[in-house]
Design a protein around this motif. Structure first.
Motif, PDB file in Angstrom:
ATOM      1  N   TYR A 211      38.534  39.783  40.937  1.00  0.00           N
ATOM      2  CA  TYR A 211      39.896  39.476  41.371  1.00  0.00           C
ATOM      3  C   TYR A 211      40.587  38.655  40.287  1.00  0.00           C
ATOM      4  N   ASN A 212      41.781  39.109  39.865  1.00  0.00           N
ATOM      5  CA  ASN A 212      42.499  38.420  38.784  1.00  0.00           C
ATOM      6  C   ASN A 212      43.882  37.945  39.202  1.00  0.00           C
ATOM      7  N   LEU A 213      44.148  37.820  40.478  1.00  0.00           N
ATOM      8  CA  LEU A 213      45.417  37.351  41.046  1.00  0.00           C
ATOM      9  C   LEU A 213      46.523  38.406  41.004  1.00  0.00           C
ATOM     10  N   LEU A 214      46.423  39.398  40.134  1.00  0.00           N
ATOM     11  CA  LEU A 214      47.480  40.396  40.000  1.00  0.00           C
ATOM     12  C   LEU A 214      47.143  41.691  40.722  1.00  0.00           C
ATOM     13  N   GLN A 215      45.860  41.986  40.870  1.00  0.00           N
ATOM     14  CA  GLN A 215      45.423  43.201  41.536  1.00  0.00           C
ATOM     15  C   GLN A 215      44.588  42.851  42.756  1.00  0.00           C
ATOM     16  N   SER A 216      44.452  43.793  43.657  1.00  0.00           N
ATOM     17  CA  SER A 216      43.662  43.546  44.867  1.00  0.00           C
ATOM     18  C   SER A 216      42.195  43.329  44.503  1.00  0.00           C
ATOM     19  N   PRO A 217      41.504  42.460  45.258  1.00  0.00           N
ATOM     20  CA  PRO A 217      40.076  42.234  44.982  1.00  0.00           C
ATOM     21  C   PRO A 217      39.249  43.510  45.129  1.00  0.00           C
ATOM     22  N   GLN A 218      38.340  43.725  44.196  1.00  0.00           N
ATOM     23  CA  GLN A 218      37.446  44.881  44.224  1.00  0.00           C
ATOM     24  C   GLN A 218      36.012  44.376  44.406  1.00  0.00           C
ATOM     25  N   LEU A 219      35.329  44.860  45.429  1.00  0.00           N
ATOM     26  CA  LEU A 219      33.964  44.408  45.684  1.00  0.00           C
ATOM     27  C   LEU A 219      33.033  44.801  44.533  1.00  0.00           C
ATOM     28  N   VAL A 220      32.228  43.828  44.072  1.00  0.00           N
ATOM     29  CA  VAL A 220      31.286  44.084  42.975  1.00  0.00           C
ATOM     30  C   VAL A 220      29.876  43.643  43.348  1.00  0.00           C
ATOM     31  N   GLY A 221      29.664  43.317  44.612  1.00  0.00           N
ATOM     32  CA  GLY A 221      28.324  42.915  45.043  1.00  0.00           C
ATOM     33  C   GLY A 221      27.925  41.567  44.459  1.00  0.00           C
ATOM     34  N   LEU A 222      26.702  41.498  43.924  1.00  0.00           N
ATOM     35  CA  LEU A 222      26.159  40.241  43.387  1.00  0.00           C
ATOM     36  C   LEU A 222      26.425  40.065  41.897  1.00  0.00           C
TER      37      LEU A 222
END
Length: 317
Positions: free
Chosen positions: A65-76
């Motif tokens: 998550y970079n504040l500009l785009q929606s959070p993308q799940l990346v697991g651990l």
């Protein structure tokens, strides 16, 4: 069979046993209960502002998550990065080094001053206020900037050393001395612990010292066998607070180094590196993972302190 009395209702139990006594809640008690909930309302609101960010932070720790785009799940992935990142180990070593120096020195200084003030010094309230004041402003931005000026290469400290014929080091610019300078700033704010130590010393009954004096015990023996054991709950309290506070150090390192952690990363505290990841590189997912790792580390050391405390903390019960 039933009986009644003012404010209570009595009902016969089966078999003739005495009936259980139940009190009817008075209107005054109900009003007190409502008042208690009103006073507790700010705490419940504060809890809301704590629990929700906790949950959001935990979710972001598993995302990119970079504040500009929606959070993308990346697991651990963020947590595995924590253990592969060399700057994490560097910032952790700076933080632990600072903690293991600042906490013991601050506590010993605070206890020594408290013992001196407990000897019946005149103007105790004045001295107590003077020593306590730095703890209120010790971590403020202004004081850290003042500390940076005092310990600058041409500052008061090096001028005094020059007067004595000593060429002082670069307290701010030398990587070998920068962290030491911040430790002195932490020790300067020993007043809060000192006030707590002083309150604890005043709770120790004088008869113990009188009995020890009759038996021929000197000052050191009395301090070691009476003061320290009876003061151990207060020492434990200050130790836990000092440890947690030092592991969370941020302002001193940020202001002292201008947010870089310099010189040569000698003041790159863990929380400062976390800030760089979150608010300079906008890697919020990784910053959240760093925050949760620090939370677990602090919880571990706090639990360890409580576990070990049963071997050296004595409660008067």
């Amino acid at each position: 069979m039933s009986a009644s009395a003012p404010g209570s209702v009595l009902t016969a139990a089966p078999g003739g046993a005495p009936p259980p006594r139940r009190r009817r809640r008075s209107s005054a008690a109900a009003a007190e209960e409502r008042a208690a909930y009103v006073f507790l309302l700010p705490w419940f609101l504060g809890l809301l502002f704590t629990v929700v960010p906790f949950g959001v932070s935990l979710y972001l720790a598993f995302t990119d998550y970079n504040l500009l785009q929606s959070p993308q799940l990346v697991g651990l992935e963020n947590f595995t990065r924590v253990f592969d990142d060399p700057k994490v180990s560097k910032s952790a070593s700076v933080t632990f080094g600072y903690t293991f120096l600042a906490v013991p020195i601050s506590m010993v200084t605070a206890l020594a001053v408290a013992v001196l003030l407990n000897k019946g010094v005149r103007g105790l309230k004045f001295y107590r206020s003077v020593f306590y004041l730095p703890s209120l402003i010790g971590a403020s931005v202004a004081i850290v900037m003042l500390w940076r000026s005092i310990f600058g290469y041409g500052g008061i400290v090096n001028s005094f050393l020059g007067f004595l014929g000593i060429d002082g080091p670069g307290w701010v610019t030398d990587p070998d001395w920068a962290l030491v300078t911040l430790v002195t700033l932490s020790v300067w704010g020993f007043g809060a612990s000192m006030v707590i130590f002083l309150a604890g010393l005043r709770q120790i009954p004088v008869m113990y010292y009188e009995a020890a004096s009759v038996d021929g015990a000197g000052w050191w023996r009395q301090f070691r066998s009476i003061t320290l054991p009876l003061l151990s709950p207060v020492i434990f309290f200050n130790l836990v607070l000092g440890l947690i506070g030092s592991l969370q150090t941020f302002t001193q390192g940020f202001v002292f180094s201008g947010g870089t952690g310099g010189p040569a990363e000698s003041t790159l505290f863990y929380n400062l590196y976390l800030y760089q990841q979150g608010f300079q590189r906008f890697d919020m997912g990784y910053a959240s993972a760093l925050a949760w790792v620090m939370f677990i580390v602090i919880a571990f050391f706090t639990a360890l302190n409580f576990l070990v405390s049963k071997y050296w903390v004595f409660y008067d019960d």
